[in-house]
Write a protein that holds these residues in place. Structure first.
Motif, PDB file in Angstrom:
ATOM      1  N   ILE A 260       5.581  -1.947   5.557  1.00  0.00           N
ATOM      2  CA  ILE A 260       6.154  -1.868   6.912  1.00  0.00           C
ATOM      3  C   ILE A 260       7.509  -2.583   6.996  1.00  0.00           C
ATOM      4  O   ILE A 260       8.406  -2.148   7.705  1.00  0.00           O
ATOM      5  N   ASN A 261       7.653  -3.700   6.275  1.00  0.00           N
ATOM      6  CA  ASN A 261       8.878  -4.511   6.426  1.00  0.00           C
ATOM      7  C   ASN A 261       9.750  -4.590   5.174  1.00  0.00           C
ATOM      8  O   ASN A 261      10.815  -5.205   5.200  1.00  0.00           O
ATOM      9  N   GLY A 262       9.270  -4.048   4.056  1.00  0.00           N
ATOM     10  CA  GLY A 262      10.104  -4.016   2.857  1.00  0.00           C
ATOM     11  C   GLY A 262      10.193  -5.324   2.086  1.00  0.00           C
ATOM     12  O   GLY A 262      11.118  -5.526   1.300  1.00  0.00           O
ATOM     13  N   GLN A 263       9.236  -6.237   2.301  1.00  0.00           N
ATOM     14  CA  GLN A 263       9.231  -7.472   1.482  1.00  0.00           C
ATOM     15  C   GLN A 263       7.817  -8.016   1.347  1.00  0.00           C
ATOM     16  O   GLN A 263       6.959  -7.721   2.181  1.00  0.00           O
ATOM     17  N   TYR A 264       7.587  -8.791   0.304  1.00  0.00           N
ATOM     18  CA  TYR A 264       6.290  -9.450   0.147  1.00  0.00           C
ATOM     19  C   TYR A 264       6.257 -10.714   1.006  1.00  0.00           C
ATOM     20  O   TYR A 264       7.318 -11.304   1.268  1.00  0.00           O
ATOM     21  N   PRO A 265       5.055 -11.155   1.434  1.00  0.00           N
ATOM     22  CA  PRO A 265       4.977 -12.338   2.302  1.00  0.00           C
ATOM     23  C   PRO A 265       5.528 -13.599   1.615  1.00  0.00           C
ATOM     24  O   PRO A 265       5.330 -13.792   0.418  1.00  0.00           O
ATOM     25  N   ALA A 266       6.193 -14.451   2.413  1.00  0.00           N
ATOM     26  CA  ALA A 266       6.966 -15.574   1.860  1.00  0.00           C
ATOM     27  C   ALA A 266       6.096 -16.601   1.114  1.00  0.00           C
ATOM     28  O   ALA A 266       6.393 -16.964  -0.031  1.00  0.00           O
ATOM     29  N   GLU A 267       5.029 -17.056   1.766  1.00  0.00           N
ATOM     30  CA  GLU A 267       4.228 -18.115   1.141  1.00  0.00           C
ATOM     31  C   GLU A 267       3.545 -17.606  -0.130  1.00  0.00           C
ATOM     32  O   GLU A 267       3.455 -18.303  -1.140  1.00  0.00           O
ATOM     33  N   PHE A 268       3.084 -16.370  -0.041  1.00  0.00           N
ATOM     34  CA  PHE A 268       2.479 -15.716  -1.210  1.00  0.00           C
ATOM     35  C   PHE A 268       3.493 -15.676  -2.354  1.00  0.00           C
ATOM     36  O   PHE A 268       3.180 -15.993  -3.501  1.00  0.00           O
ATOM     37  N   MET A 269       4.736 -15.320  -2.024  1.00  0.00           N
ATOM     38  CA  MET A 269       5.763 -15.213  -3.073  1.00  0.00           C
ATOM     39  C   MET A 269       6.114 -16.572  -3.638  1.00  0.00           C
ATOM     40  O   MET A 269       6.333 -16.711  -4.844  1.00  0.00           O
ATOM     41  N   SER A 270       6.138 -17.601  -2.780  1.00  0.00           N
ATOM     42  CA  SER A 270       6.501 -18.886  -3.379  1.00  0.00           C
ATOM     43  C   SER A 270       5.384 -19.392  -4.282  1.00  0.00           C
ATOM     44  O   SER A 270       5.650 -20.082  -5.270  1.00  0.00           O
ATOM     45  N   ALA A 271       4.144 -19.020  -4.010  1.00  0.00           N
ATOM     46  CA  ALA A 271       3.050 -19.466  -4.895  1.00  0.00           C
ATOM     47  C   ALA A 271       2.929 -18.597  -6.153  1.00  0.00           C
ATOM     48  O   ALA A 271       2.657 -19.096  -7.241  1.00  0.00           O
ATOM     49  N   LEU A 272       3.106 -17.299  -6.005  1.00  0.00           N
ATOM     50  CA  LEU A 272       2.758 -16.389  -7.118  1.00  0.00           C
ATOM     51  C   LEU A 272       3.897 -15.474  -7.568  1.00  0.00           C
ATOM     52  O   LEU A 272       3.741 -14.712  -8.535  1.00  0.00           O
ATOM     53  N   GLY A 273       5.019 -15.562  -6.885  1.00  0.00           N
ATOM     54  CA  GLY A 273       6.125 -14.626  -7.147  1.00  0.00           C
ATOM     55  C   GLY A 273       6.557 -14.602  -8.604  1.00  0.00           C
ATOM     56  O   GLY A 273       6.901 -13.545  -9.144  1.00  0.00           O
ATOM     57  N   ASP A 274       6.522 -15.788  -9.255  1.00  0.00           N
ATOM     58  CA  ASP A 274       7.016 -15.806 -10.648  1.00  0.00           C
ATOM     59  C   ASP A 274       6.032 -15.137 -11.612  1.00  0.00           C
ATOM     60  O   ASP A 274       6.369 -14.927 -12.783  1.00  0.00           O
ATOM     61  N   ARG A 275       4.847 -14.786 -11.116  1.00  0.00           N
ATOM     62  CA  ARG A 275       3.897 -14.077 -11.992  1.00  0.00           C
ATOM     63  C   ARG A 275       3.848 -12.572 -11.686  1.00  0.00           C
ATOM     64  O   ARG A 275       3.108 -11.824 -12.331  1.00  0.00           O
ATOM     65  N   MET A 276       4.644 -12.166 -10.705  1.00  0.00           N
ATOM     66  CA  MET A 276       4.731 -10.727 -10.391  1.00  0.00           C
ATOM     67  C   MET A 276       5.519 -10.032 -11.491  1.00  0.00           C
ATOM     68  O   MET A 276       6.341 -10.659 -12.156  1.00  0.00           O
ATOM     69  N   PRO A 277       5.335  -8.732 -11.663  1.00  0.00           N
ATOM     70  CA  PRO A 277       6.189  -8.014 -12.616  1.00  0.00           C
ATOM     71  C   PRO A 277       7.607  -7.949 -12.057  1.00  0.00           C
ATOM     72  O   PRO A 277       7.804  -8.218 -10.874  1.00  0.00           O
ATOM     73  N   PRO A 278       8.578  -7.583 -12.887  1.00  0.00           N
ATOM     74  CA  PRO A 278       9.942  -7.478 -12.353  1.00  0.00           C
ATOM     75  C   PRO A 278       9.993  -6.466 -11.209  1.00  0.00           C
ATOM     76  O   PRO A 278       9.468  -5.362 -11.346  1.00  0.00           O
ATOM     77  N   ILE A 279      10.574  -6.901 -10.090  1.00  0.00           N
ATOM     78  CA  ILE A 279      10.747  -5.967  -8.964  1.00  0.00           C
ATOM     79  C   ILE A 279      12.150  -5.401  -9.105  1.00  0.00           C
ATOM     80  O   ILE A 279      13.136  -6.113  -8.964  1.00  0.00           O
ATOM     81  N   GLU A 280      12.205  -4.121  -9.465  1.00  0.00           N
ATOM     82  CA  GLU A 280      13.509  -3.530  -9.781  1.00  0.00           C
ATOM     83  C   GLU A 280      14.273  -3.165  -8.510  1.00  0.00           C
ATOM     84  O   GLU A 280      13.677  -2.983  -7.448  1.00  0.00           O
ATOM     85  N   ASP A 281      15.594  -3.053  -8.670  1.00  0.00           N
ATOM     86  CA  ASP A 281      16.442  -2.640  -7.545  1.00  0.00           C
ATOM     87  C   ASP A 281      15.904  -1.333  -6.982  1.00  0.00           C
ATOM     88  O   ASP A 281      15.641  -0.399  -7.731  1.00  0.00           O
ATOM     89  N   GLY A 282      15.767  -1.287  -5.712  1.00  0.00           N
ATOM     90  CA  GLY A 282      15.321  -0.045  -5.075  1.00  0.00           C
ATOM     91  C   GLY A 282      13.810   0.039  -4.889  1.00  0.00           C
ATOM     92  O   GLY A 282      13.330   0.836  -4.082  1.00  0.00           O
TER      93      GLY A 282
END
Ligand code: NCW
Length: 453
Positions: A260-282
């Motif tokens: 709906i908003n085009g981004q992952y939730p902030a707190e979730f990303m600060s905890a786990l973002g570095d373990r996500m796969p590369p989020i490519e441009d687009g």
């Protein structure tokens, strides 16, 4: 008992009352007409994964009995049927060659629905991933998202002219967390890193799928079905409330926020973002496309208490005791008010299109006695929850339809055939269908729609 006629008065004339199923849970014919195994066929063969080592080889034999099942739906007066399409029937290896016989089956099914005046609501992915795609890593591989896009195009090119609605995914929460983090569903992984890969590639596949639908069959209303959870903190303490917000992000936000908003939730990303796969441009723009509708599957609330153990901030789903004493036979708490706060809370938080309740129902395992199935608790569950939908409409929420899960008892995933969600009973030895007391009540309600017919 609430009279279905007076309940019907609380709904607009064009409200859709339907029934839902999913391919792997009902079709059987697992080796017929070119179908190749899905990850669920393999999972069923692994010891200790599925109750009683049950499998989908025969299921409700709907692949052969579909005409009879459609006749039954017509007799029950439902105005729509939500079914899923088995990717391993259409592209048996996931990529590569197309199996025309697989497309033919759904072609006949959709024509059969049209001939009976029943709307066709298709779901492209209800968990039966072609097993061959596990060679690449299944949902943990980026390539699977593109394989899904191609599959979506092929299905829509064949069926798009007759579908009334299409969903990309059913309950990605299950095919991501339950399948890759909790190990309960196929492929049975328990690995946060794998799960985070599955999360992003599933979201990407959803976006690519929406692209495919819009390219090939732009007239078909497109959406996604989410089992959003109403997260209730165990207490009013700041710690429990913070845990509930984290649980919201982990269970709901990771799908709603990007879509709906085009981004992952902030707190979730600060905890786990570095373990996500590369989020490519687009990627985020692909995921963040306007939907025509969204589907909510609701059964039970999720209660959350804070777990102060370091590292337990996510998934933050430490259970808290249910408030309602009533539970269904699968152990899920019955608590209808959560459906109301869930829908209103989601509309407050996100800019959402119209909503279909794409699944709601209850598991009770009553058997046939003297030709009847007296499943009063299921009937009570429907009365209460459908009443909540009427309340939501009165409050101005754009509720467009409701689907009972399920048309008939079926393969309940890791629980095998022992857990029954149907409003129609299935005798798995004889394949005899018996409409339950709840099914008779539901059909009296559904048959009144569309009004003025
Ligand atoms: S398993 C599940 N269900 C049931 C299934 O039959 C259907 O295919 C699904 O769309 C009924 O509706 C959905 N939902 C997952 C429930 C979560 C189980 C929680 C396990 C505890 C970690």
């Amino acid at each position: 008992m609430i009279d279905p006629k007076s309940l019907a008065d609380r709904f607009p004339g064009d409200f859709v009352f339907g029934v839902a199923t999913a391919s792997f849970q009902i079709e059987g014919a697992s080796k017929e007409d070119g179908r190749k195994p899905s990850i669920w066929d393999a999972f069923c063969n692994m010891p200790g994964r599925v109750y009683g080592r049950h499998n989908g080889d025969v299921a409700c034999d709907h692949y052969h009995l579909w005409e009879q099942d459609l006749d039954m739906m017509k007799e029950m007066g439902v105005s729509a049927y939500r079914f899923s399409i088995a990717w391993p029937r259409i592209i048996p290896e996931g990529t590569g060659r197309i199996n025309e016989a697989g497309l033919d089956f759904y072609d006949k099914l959709v024509d059969g629905l049209k001939a009976r005046g029943i709307k066709a609501f298709a779901t492209l992915y209800h968990w039966d991933l072609p097993l061959a795609l596990m060679g690449e890593g299944g949902w943990t591989a980026r390539s699977t998202a593109y394989a899904f896009q191609r599959y979506a195009k092929i299905v829509m090119a064949r069926l798009g002219d007759r579908l009334d609605s299409v969903a990309t995914f059913n309950e990605p929460w299950c095919s991501v967390w339950l399948s890759h983090l909790y190990g309960i569903h196929a492929p049975g992984e328990k690995n946060m890193d794998a799960a985070l890969h599955a999360l992003h590639y599933t979201n990407l596949a959803h976006g690519l799928g929406i692209d495919a639908i819009r390219q090939v069959a732009p007239q078909v209303p497109a959406g996604i079905v989410l089992n959003a959870h109403e997260i209730i903190p165990a207490s009013d303490s700041a710690a429990d409330k913070a845990a509930a917000e984290r649980a919201f992000q982990f269970n709901n936000g990771v799908f709603f926020d990007p879509i709906i908003n085009g981004q992952y939730p902030a707190e979730f990303m600060s905890a786990l973002g570095d373990r996500m796969p590369p989020i490519e441009d687009g990627d985020m723009a692909i995921i963040n496309q306007k939907l025509d509708w969204w589907g909510l599957n609701y059964y039970t609330p999720m209660r959350v208490a804070d777990d102060p153990t370091p590292g337990a901030e996510f998934p933050a789903t430490t259970g808290a005791p249910p408030v309602s004493k009533v539970k269904t036979d699968i152990g899920w708490e019955v608590y209808a008010p959560a459906l109301k706060s869930l829908v209103s809370g989601l509309y407050n938080r996100y800019e959402l299109p119209v909503c279909y309740i794409t699944e709601n129902g209850a598991c009770y395992n009553m058997e046939v006695e003297n030709g009847e199935v007296d499943d009063q608790p299921r009937l009570d569950y429907y009365v209460e929850h459908i009443g909540i939908i009427a309340d939501l409409i009165k409050d101005g929420f754009p509720m467009s339809g409701y689907f009972a899960w399920s048309l008939m008892d079926n393969f309940e995933w890791a629980e095998g055939y022992r857990m029954r969600f149907g409003i129609v009973h299935v005798d798995y030895d004889t394949q005899v269908r018996t409409i339950k007391k709840s099914g008779k009540w539901y059909s009296e309600l559904a048959a009144q729609f569309p009004k003025g017919n």
